[in-house]
Scaffold this motif. Structure first.
Motif, PDB file in Angstrom:
ATOM      1  N   PRO A 105       0.908  -1.213   0.074  1.00  0.00           N
ATOM      2  CA  PRO A 105       0.117   0.215  -0.099  1.00  0.00           C
ATOM      3  C   PRO A 105       0.841   1.068  -0.042  1.00  0.00           C
ATOM      4  N   SER A 106       2.075   1.326   0.739  1.00  0.00           N
ATOM      5  CA  SER A 106       3.154   2.481   0.819  1.00  0.00           C
ATOM      6  C   SER A 106       3.550   2.752  -0.614  1.00  0.00           C
ATOM      7  N   LYS A 107       3.652   1.927  -1.545  1.00  0.00           N
ATOM      8  CA  LYS A 107       4.105   2.015  -2.906  1.00  0.00           C
ATOM      9  C   LYS A 107       3.143   2.575  -3.905  1.00  0.00           C
ATOM     10  N   VAL A 108       1.836   2.361  -3.559  1.00  0.00           N
ATOM     11  CA  VAL A 108       0.617   2.733  -4.781  1.00  0.00           C
ATOM     12  C   VAL A 108       0.091   4.055  -4.232  1.00  0.00           C
ATOM     13  N   ALA A 109       0.401   5.329  -5.061  1.00  0.00           N
ATOM     14  CA  ALA A 109      -0.130   6.452  -4.657  1.00  0.00           C
ATOM     15  C   ALA A 109      -1.880   6.351  -4.929  1.00  0.00           C
ATOM     16  N   LYS A 110      -2.080   5.955  -6.309  1.00  0.00           N
ATOM     17  CA  LYS A 110      -3.319   5.881  -6.840  1.00  0.00           C
ATOM     18  C   LYS A 110      -3.476   4.457  -7.404  1.00  0.00           C
ATOM     19  N   ALA A 111      -4.842   4.024  -7.551  1.00  0.00           N
ATOM     20  CA  ALA A 111      -5.154   2.926  -8.206  1.00  0.00           C
ATOM     21  C   ALA A 111      -6.164   3.100  -9.237  1.00  0.00           C
ATOM     22  N   VAL A 112      -6.163   2.904 -10.485  1.00  0.00           N
ATOM     23  CA  VAL A 112      -7.149   3.160 -11.449  1.00  0.00           C
ATOM     24  C   VAL A 112      -7.822   1.774 -11.944  1.00  0.00           C
ATOM     25  N   PHE A 113      -8.992   1.667 -11.737  1.00  0.00           N
ATOM     26  CA  PHE A 113      -9.682   0.345 -12.337  1.00  0.00           C
ATOM     27  C   PHE A 113     -10.163   0.759 -13.650  1.00  0.00           C
ATOM     28  N   LEU A 114      -9.727   0.053 -14.784  1.00  0.00           N
ATOM     29  CA  LEU A 114     -10.087   0.481 -16.026  1.00  0.00           C
ATOM     30  C   LEU A 114     -11.053  -0.516 -16.444  1.00  0.00           C
ATOM     31  N   CYS A 115     -12.387  -0.196 -16.551  1.00  0.00           N
ATOM     32  CA  CYS A 115     -13.536  -1.468 -17.015  1.00  0.00           C
ATOM     33  C   CYS A 115     -13.404  -2.656 -16.399  1.00  0.00           C
ATOM     34  N   GLY A 205      -7.473  -0.705   1.773  1.00  0.00           N
ATOM     35  CA  GLY A 205      -8.429   0.417   1.923  1.00  0.00           C
ATOM     36  C   GLY A 205      -7.818   1.839   1.875  1.00  0.00           C
ATOM     37  N   SER A 206      -6.339   1.940   2.146  1.00  0.00           N
ATOM     38  CA  SER A 206      -5.537   2.933   2.496  1.00  0.00           C
ATOM     39  C   SER A 206      -5.133   3.454   1.211  1.00  0.00           C
ATOM     40  N   VAL A 207      -5.394   3.036  -0.146  1.00  0.00           N
ATOM     41  CA  VAL A 207      -5.032   3.484  -1.354  1.00  0.00           C
ATOM     42  C   VAL A 207      -6.101   4.023  -2.114  1.00  0.00           C
ATOM     43  N   ARG A 208      -5.956   5.242  -2.541  1.00  0.00           N
ATOM     44  CA  ARG A 208      -6.971   6.072  -3.230  1.00  0.00           C
ATOM     45  C   ARG A 208      -7.276   5.302  -4.715  1.00  0.00           C
ATOM     46  N   ARG A 209      -8.730   5.094  -4.729  1.00  0.00           N
ATOM     47  CA  ARG A 209      -8.942   4.336  -6.120  1.00  0.00           C
ATOM     48  C   ARG A 209      -9.922   5.282  -6.837  1.00  0.00           C
ATOM     49  N   PHE A 210      -9.774   4.929  -8.236  1.00  0.00           N
ATOM     50  CA  PHE A 210     -10.468   5.845  -9.243  1.00  0.00           C
ATOM     51  C   PHE A 210     -10.819   4.611 -10.122  1.00  0.00           C
ATOM     52  N   TYR A 211     -12.207   4.761 -10.815  1.00  0.00           N
ATOM     53  CA  TYR A 211     -12.832   3.938 -11.595  1.00  0.00           C
ATOM     54  C   TYR A 211     -12.834   4.667 -13.114  1.00  0.00           C
ATOM     55  N   VAL A 212     -12.726   3.764 -14.105  1.00  0.00           N
ATOM     56  CA  VAL A 212     -12.985   4.514 -15.477  1.00  0.00           C
ATOM     57  C   VAL A 212     -13.958   3.604 -16.299  1.00  0.00           C
ATOM     58  N   SER A 231     -21.057  -0.692  -4.617  1.00  0.00           N
ATOM     59  CA  SER A 231     -20.903  -1.449  -3.639  1.00  0.00           C
ATOM     60  C   SER A 231     -19.517  -1.293  -2.704  1.00  0.00           C
ATOM     61  N   SER A 232     -18.752  -0.629  -3.670  1.00  0.00           N
ATOM     62  CA  SER A 232     -17.455  -0.294  -2.902  1.00  0.00           C
ATOM     63  C   SER A 232     -16.921   1.262  -3.641  1.00  0.00           C
ATOM     64  N   PRO A 233     -17.549   2.305  -3.220  1.00  0.00           N
ATOM     65  CA  PRO A 233     -17.188   3.267  -3.850  1.00  0.00           C
ATOM     66  C   PRO A 233     -15.847   3.903  -4.126  1.00  0.00           C
ATOM     67  N   PRO A 234     -15.411   4.296  -5.371  1.00  0.00           N
ATOM     68  CA  PRO A 234     -13.957   4.895  -5.392  1.00  0.00           C
ATOM     69  C   PRO A 234     -14.045   6.491  -5.302  1.00  0.00           C
ATOM     70  N   GLU A 235     -12.832   6.866  -5.212  1.00  0.00           N
ATOM     71  CA  GLU A 235     -13.178   8.433  -4.998  1.00  0.00           C
ATOM     72  C   GLU A 235     -13.729   9.214  -6.105  1.00  0.00           C
ATOM     73  N   LYS A 236     -13.502   8.838  -7.403  1.00  0.00           N
ATOM     74  CA  LYS A 236     -13.966   9.319  -8.318  1.00  0.00           C
ATOM     75  C   LYS A 236     -14.287   8.336  -9.533  1.00  0.00           C
ATOM     76  N   VAL A 237     -15.146   8.441 -10.235  1.00  0.00           N
ATOM     77  CA  VAL A 237     -15.762   7.856 -11.620  1.00  0.00           C
ATOM     78  C   VAL A 237     -15.634   8.658 -12.713  1.00  0.00           C
ATOM     79  N   LEU A 238     -14.725   8.202 -13.702  1.00  0.00           N
ATOM     80  CA  LEU A 238     -14.789   9.056 -14.868  1.00  0.00           C
ATOM     81  C   LEU A 238     -15.751   7.906 -16.004  1.00  0.00           C
TER      82      LEU A 238
END
Length: 279
Positions: A105-115, A205-212, A231-238
């Motif tokens: 978790p300390s090495k991941v600034a953000k995680a992007v889930f792309l479809c 859960g400590s890593v910021r998540r974004f969904y595309v 069911s598991s809201p990310p910080e932002k959805v694009l």
């Protein structure tokens, strides 16, 4: 697309982006995204997971998620203590980056889930795809199970029928990219897809998540993507309008803009920062 001079990647929390392909794909699928990101000043690494792309391992012999994503975890392990990356996971790559977020978790600034499969603790990618199979004849017809250890044993891999590739994955993609995929895709190892993830609030859960989201996706339809976000809201959805399941082919410029936008989101303000003024 943002003009290059408008974005100084050295001012970002991190300018290192790691691209993690989905099931059956490999690092090759990101060729447009790599070029666009590098032109914008990012440092990009696209990994071939075990038995994927040009990684020369027999897919049928992959017995766990740990084994499958070893190239990714090895890379994260090699980073310096002060280095962070943005992880981008496509399709089954979502489960892979989730596993990596739990480990590092300390090495991941953000995680992007792309479809991608954005799973909850105790769930597997198979659970998500099963929902899709139950409602989608295309997916059911497209997949062919491989029984390397015999028909009396569980499947070892899944093949996507070549004649179904365009309808399932590339319904909005250029023909030349469909041709590239048809000669480059490899079987999907079955054991990692079945594996249930252990995800904790402290790590994952400590890593910021974004969904595309991708609106014209036949493999993981929009309603399924939205269900995971609810069911598991990310910080932002694009949202990438007009994109099929392969936005790196069908909407590369829009995907690039989304990734740059996410990279530019500033880190959370640290409460302690105001007390660190020099005397």
């Amino acid at each position: 697309m943002l003009p290059k001079q408008d974005l100084n990647t050295n001012d970002l929390e991190t300018n290192m982006i790691v691209l993690v392909h989905g099931g059956g794909f490999g690092a090759w699928c990101w060729y447009k995204t790599i070029s666009l990101l590098e032109d914008s000043g990012f440092r990009v690494n696209a990994v071939d997971l075990t038995g994927s792309g040009i990684h020369s391992y027999d897919t049928n012999k992959i017995g766990s998620l740990t084994q499958y994503i070893e190239p990714l975890t090895s890379y994260l392990e090699s980073l310096g203590d002060d280095e962070k990356v943005i992880l981008v996971g496509h399709d089954f790559g979502g489960a892979c980056i989730s596993y990596a977020m739990e480990m590092f978790p300390s090495k991941v600034a953000k995680a992007v889930f792309l479809c991608a499969a954005m799973l909850k603790n105790g769930h597997s990618a198979f659970d998500m795809f099963q929902q899709q199979i139950d409602t989608n004849g295309t997916l059911q017809r497209a997949q062919e199970f491989v029984y390397y250890n015999g028909k009396d044993r569980p499947p070892t891999a899944i093949n996507i029928d070549k004649s179904s590739l365009r309808d399932l994955l590339f319904n909005q993609s250029p023909s030349k990219d469909v041709s590239l995929a048809s000669v480059s895709m490899r079987p999907i190892p079955f054991a990692p897809v079945l594996e249930k993830l252990t995800l904790t609030d402290e790590n994952y859960g400590s890593v910021r998540r974004f969904y595309v989201e991708t609106t014209e996706d036949n493999a993981i339809p929009l309603h399924l993507q939205q269900g995971m976000c609810e069911s598991s809201p990310p910080e932002k959805v694009l949202r990438l309008r007009g994109s099929d399941h392969a936005p790196f082919f069908s909407r590369p410029q829009a995907l690039h803009r989304a990734l740059v936008e996410i990279a530019a989101v500033p880190p959370p303000v640290q409460a302690s920062s105001s007390s660190s003024s020099s005397s």
